[in-house]
Motif scaffolding. Structure first.
Motif, PDB file in Angstrom:
ATOM      1  N   ILE A  26       0.866  -1.177   0.000  1.00 20.96           N
ATOM      2  CA  ILE A  26       0.000   0.000   0.000  1.00 20.96           C
ATOM      3  C   ILE A  26       0.903   1.228   0.000  1.00 20.96           C
ATOM      4  N   ASP A  27       0.655   2.155  -0.903  1.00 21.26           N
ATOM      5  CA  ASP A  27       1.546   3.310  -1.076  1.00 21.26           C
ATOM      6  C   ASP A  27       1.590   4.206   0.152  1.00 21.26           C
ATOM      7  N   LEU A  28       0.424   4.488   0.746  1.00 18.01           N
ATOM      8  CA  LEU A  28       0.336   5.442   1.847  1.00 18.01           C
ATOM      9  C   LEU A  28      -0.323   4.778   3.052  1.00 18.01           C
ATOM     10  N   TYR A  29       0.339   4.876   4.187  1.00 21.40           N
ATOM     11  CA  TYR A  29      -0.171   4.216   5.388  1.00 21.40           C
ATOM     12  C   TYR A  29       0.162   5.053   6.610  1.00 21.40           C
ATOM     13  N   TYR A  30      -0.875   5.273   7.429  1.00 24.55           N
ATOM     14  CA  TYR A  30      -0.650   5.949   8.719  1.00 24.55           C
ATOM     15  C   TYR A  30      -1.576   5.309   9.745  1.00 24.55           C
ATOM     16  N   TYR A  31      -1.006   5.005  10.913  1.00 27.42           N
ATOM     17  CA  TYR A  31      -1.827   4.462  11.999  1.00 27.42           C
ATOM     18  C   TYR A  31      -1.271   4.934  13.328  1.00 27.42           C
ATOM     19  N   LYS A  32      -2.157   5.511  14.138  1.00 23.02           N
ATOM     20  CA  LYS A  32      -1.766   5.903  15.492  1.00 23.02           C
ATOM     21  C   LYS A  32      -3.014   6.077  16.342  1.00 23.02           C
ATOM     22  N   ASN A  33      -2.987   5.500  17.519  1.00 25.61           N
ATOM     23  CA  ASN A  33      -4.084   5.630  18.484  1.00 25.61           C
ATOM     24  C   ASN A  33      -5.447   5.306  17.875  1.00 25.61           C
ATOM     25  N   GLY A  34      -5.479   4.242  17.061  1.00 26.66           N
ATOM     26  CA  GLY A  34      -6.744   3.809  16.474  1.00 26.66           C
ATOM     27  C   GLY A  34      -7.170   4.555  15.234  1.00 26.66           C
ATOM     28  N   PHE A  35      -6.419   5.585  14.829  1.00 27.31           N
ATOM     29  CA  PHE A  35      -6.747   6.359  13.612  1.00 27.31           C
ATOM     30  C   PHE A  35      -5.907   5.835  12.452  1.00 27.31           C
ATOM     31  N   CYS A  36      -6.579   5.362  11.394  1.00 28.05           N
ATOM     32  CA  CYS A  36      -5.895   4.687  10.280  1.00 28.05           C
ATOM     33  C   CYS A  36      -6.221   5.370   8.950  1.00 28.05           C
ATOM     34  N   VAL A  37      -5.195   5.565   8.140  1.00 21.33           N
ATOM     35  CA  VAL A  37      -5.349   6.145   6.797  1.00 21.33           C
ATOM     36  C   VAL A  37      -4.626   5.251   5.797  1.00 21.33           C
ATOM     37  N   LEU A  38      -5.301   4.908   4.706  1.00 25.47           N
ATOM     38  CA  LEU A  38      -4.685   4.154   3.617  1.00 25.47           C
ATOM     39  C   LEU A  38      -4.839   4.936   2.320  1.00 25.47           C
ATOM     40  N   GLY A  39      -3.834   4.871   1.460  1.00 28.29           N
ATOM     41  CA  GLY A  39      -3.925   5.611   0.203  1.00 28.29           C
ATOM     42  C   GLY A  39      -3.135   4.974  -0.918  1.00 28.29           C
ATOM     43  N   GLU A  40      -3.493   5.332  -2.132  1.00 24.45           N
ATOM     44  CA  GLU A  40      -2.789   4.874  -3.331  1.00 24.45           C
ATOM     45  C   GLU A  40      -2.394   6.078  -4.180  1.00 24.45           C
ATOM     46  N   VAL A  41      -1.291   5.917  -4.910  1.00 21.41           N
ATOM     47  CA  VAL A  41      -0.745   6.979  -5.753  1.00 21.41           C
ATOM     48  C   VAL A  41      -0.631   6.469  -7.179  1.00 21.41           C
ATOM     49  N   LYS A  42      -1.166   7.223  -8.144  1.00 17.39           N
ATOM     50  CA  LYS A  42      -1.075   6.852  -9.556  1.00 17.39           C
ATOM     51  C   LYS A  42      -0.522   8.032 -10.353  1.00 17.39           C
ATOM     52  N   PHE A  43       0.623   7.796 -10.980  1.00 20.49           N
ATOM     53  CA  PHE A  43       1.259   8.845 -11.785  1.00 20.49           C
ATOM     54  C   PHE A  43       1.144   8.451 -13.255  1.00 20.49           C
ATOM     55  N   LYS A  44      -0.060   8.621 -13.798  1.00 26.57           N
ATOM     56  CA  LYS A  44      -0.343   8.224 -15.174  1.00 26.57           C
ATOM     57  C   LYS A  44      -0.946   9.391 -15.948  1.00 26.57           C
ATOM     58  N   GLU A  45      -0.801   9.332 -17.264  1.00 23.82           N
ATOM     59  CA  GLU A  45      -1.363  10.372 -18.134  1.00 23.82           C
ATOM     60  C   GLU A  45      -2.837  10.113 -18.437  1.00 23.82           C
ATOM     61  N   ARG A  46      -3.558   9.617 -17.471  1.00 17.22           N
ATOM     62  CA  ARG A  46      -5.005   9.393 -17.632  1.00 17.22           C
ATOM     63  C   ARG A  46      -5.668   9.461 -16.267  1.00 17.22           C
ATOM     64  N   LYS A  47      -6.963   9.743 -16.270  1.00 18.64           N
ATOM     65  CA  LYS A  47      -7.704   9.795 -15.016  1.00 18.64           C
ATOM     66  C   LYS A  47      -7.845   8.381 -14.453  1.00 18.64           C
ATOM     67  N   ILE A  48      -7.863   8.296 -13.132  1.00 19.65           N
ATOM     68  CA  ILE A  48      -8.017   6.975 -12.535  1.00 19.65           C
ATOM     69  C   ILE A  48      -9.473   6.742 -12.145  1.00 19.65           C
ATOM     70  N   CYS A  49      -9.896   5.500 -12.179  1.00 18.55           N
ATOM     71  CA  CYS A  49     -11.308   5.156 -11.985  1.00 18.55           C
ATOM     72  C   CYS A  49     -11.542   4.539 -10.610  1.00 18.55           C
ATOM     73  N   LYS A  50     -12.804   4.225 -10.345  1.00 21.25           N
ATOM     74  CA  LYS A  50     -13.207   3.721  -9.026  1.00 21.25           C
ATOM     75  C   LYS A  50     -12.581   2.370  -8.713  1.00 21.25           C
ATOM     76  N   ASN A  51     -12.143   1.657  -9.724  1.00 17.60           N
ATOM     77  CA  ASN A  51     -11.525   0.355  -9.509  1.00 17.60           C
ATOM     78  C   ASN A  51     -10.305   0.456  -8.597  1.00 17.60           C
ATOM     79  N   VAL A  52      -9.570   1.577  -8.676  1.00 14.92           N
ATOM     80  CA  VAL A  52      -8.390   1.776  -7.819  1.00 14.92           C
ATOM     81  C   VAL A  52      -8.812   1.819  -6.354  1.00 14.92           C
ATOM     82  N   LEU A  53      -9.920   2.504  -6.080  1.00 20.26           N
ATOM     83  CA  LEU A  53     -10.441   2.553  -4.715  1.00 20.26           C
ATOM     84  C   LEU A  53     -10.916   1.180  -4.257  1.00 20.26           C
TER      85      LEU A  53
END
Length: 269
Positions: free
Chosen positions: A191-218
């Motif tokens: 997973i590209d982006l990850y943060y967790y502390k005191n029960g608060f969690c964030v996950l993320g993805e990064v796409k560096f492409k010459e096109r828009k990204i779709c819901k499938n990434v989510l």
């Protein structure tokens, strides 16, 4: 310069001086191609260490990944030396060790698996050098500069994708007002982006492409969260070229969407 041009120059020349009056590729010619052997002289590294940097500029960056091309006992010393010289910095794994039970067998594929930290080039300009220039020294010796510049043009987006990921970590850390955002990896997924502390969690993805990204990434990111038994408070997606209508209109309350246009701090800094 526009924001995209600022990113281009940062991804290539981080901590290297360049001429603002010249375009990206003329600067690459002057800073890296014409001075390739001067850079190598300044670094003063042996062949195995140079080979290791070349490998680490492109692969998954795991600490022991260079063992395949360099003997293990030498590889360990090389990484330590590069960390001491501040050429590389360590990215600690966020994976938790498996708690072994006498009654429960460890899965076959995990029996020889070990948690590994990763390494990152402190200087993106130096990573550019070992990604593009060092492997093509033969073209420089033969003065085939146009061929080398063509190769760089064709592969620059692949190279820049990791630089963009690093900037996204910095961006997200500022937004969350935390010291650092990490990546997460284990045997099964990354997973590209990850943060967790005191029960608060964030996950993320990064796409560096010459096109828009779709819901499938989510959807893929959500499946990774289920696989890892994580329940994120926030999902974050970064895209160079934006997002599909479906993704934007979904308006999920715990989803943040950002593009390169949001990186004003690149100008301020």
């Amino acid at each position: 310069m526009e924001l995209e041009s600022i990113f281009d120059f940062y991804s290539v020349f981080d901590e290297f001086e360049f001429d603002v009056k010249l375009n990206l590729y003329d600067n690459i010619l002057n800073v890296f191609i014409f001075k390739a052997f001067d850079i190598l002289t300044c670094l003063n590294l042996d062949d195995n260490t140079l080979k290791a940097l070349c490998v680490l500029s492109k692969n998954d960056r795991k600490r022991y990944s260079i063992n395949k091309s360099i003997p293990h006992f030498q590889a360990l010393g090389l990484i330590n030396k590069l960390l001491e010289r501040n050429i590389l910095i360590l990215e600690k794994s966020q994976e938790k060790p498996i708690i072994k039970s006498k009654r429960q067998k460890v899965k076959k594929e995990l029996r020889s698996y070990s948690i590994q930290d990763k390494v990152v080039f402190k200087n993106q300009g130096l990573r550019f050098f070992f990604y593009f220039i060092y492997p093509k020294l033969n073209l420089i010796i033969a003065k085939k500069y146009d061929e080398l510049l063509w190769f760089i043009r064709e592969n620059l987006e692949n190279y820049q994708s990791f630089t963009f990921e690093l900037l996204c970590k910095e961006f997200l850390a500022r937004k969350l007002k935390v010291e650092q955002v990490f990546s997460f990896w284990n045997y099964y997924c990354e997973i590209d982006l990850y943060y967790y502390k005191n029960g608060f969690c964030v996950l993320g993805e990064v796409k560096f492409k010459e096109r828009k990204i779709c819901k499938n990434v989510l959807n893929i990111l959500k499946n990774k969260a289920k696989q890892l038994q994580m329940q994120p408070n926030l999902y974050v997606l970064f895209s160079k070229r934006g997002f599909s209508k479906e993704l934007v209109l979904s308006k999920e309350h715990n989803l943040l969407l950002y593009t390169l246009d949001d990186f004003e701090f690149l100008i301020k800094d």
